[in-house]
Enzyme design. Sequence first.
Site, PDB file in Angstrom:
ATOM      1  N   CYS A  70     -37.558 -45.877 -47.681  1.00 41.21           N
ATOM      2  CA  CYS A  70     -36.991 -47.075 -48.317  1.00 41.21           C
ATOM      3  C   CYS A  70     -35.474 -47.136 -48.132  1.00 41.21           C
ATOM      4  CB  CYS A  70     -37.356 -47.048 -49.805  1.00 41.21           C
ATOM      5  SG  CYS A  70     -36.507 -48.262 -50.823  1.00 41.21           S
ATOM      6  N   CYS A  73     -33.478 -47.582 -51.353  1.00 38.91           N
ATOM      7  CA  CYS A  73     -33.521 -46.321 -52.111  1.00 38.91           C
ATOM      8  C   CYS A  73     -32.457 -45.359 -51.596  1.00 38.91           C
ATOM      9  CB  CYS A  73     -34.890 -45.651 -51.989  1.00 38.91           C
ATOM     10  SG  CYS A  73     -36.261 -46.613 -52.662  1.00 38.91           S
TER      11      CYS A  73
END
Length: 146
Positions: A70, A73
């Site tokens: 991600c 993230c």
Amino acid sequence: MSDDLKHVVCPHCDKVNRVPAARLESGGNCGACKQPLWPEKVLELSGQNFATHTGRSDLPVLVDFWASWCGPCKMMAPQFEQAARGWQGKVRFAKLNTEEHPGPAGQYSIRSIPTLILFRNGRELARQSGAMNQGQINQWLQSNGC
């Protein structure tokens, strides 16, 4: 339990410690393993210790649900680490990799990542999806009573 003592879960051995409230911010070591209760790094949770850390601590626990693939993230990770330093002794910051430990992610119906969930004594207090910077994390925690 007296209001002067707070339960704090050790980030190394997962044992519950009773710590005088006045000494929370100054650190301290685990009574079982003697390791610091407030290490430099954000706590990495697993499916095995998730419930202990979110349910047995008298302090709020902020969990970042994330995955290695991600992009947002990865962008938020250093901001999360920086914010954690300012909340030592007040809020435990933790991360849960949803790919490696899908159980808690499924239990809390994580639909997008990153998602932050603030827990206290096993209860979800607040949730926020999407990447945030350090200032936004701090402001969000303050707006949620931390």
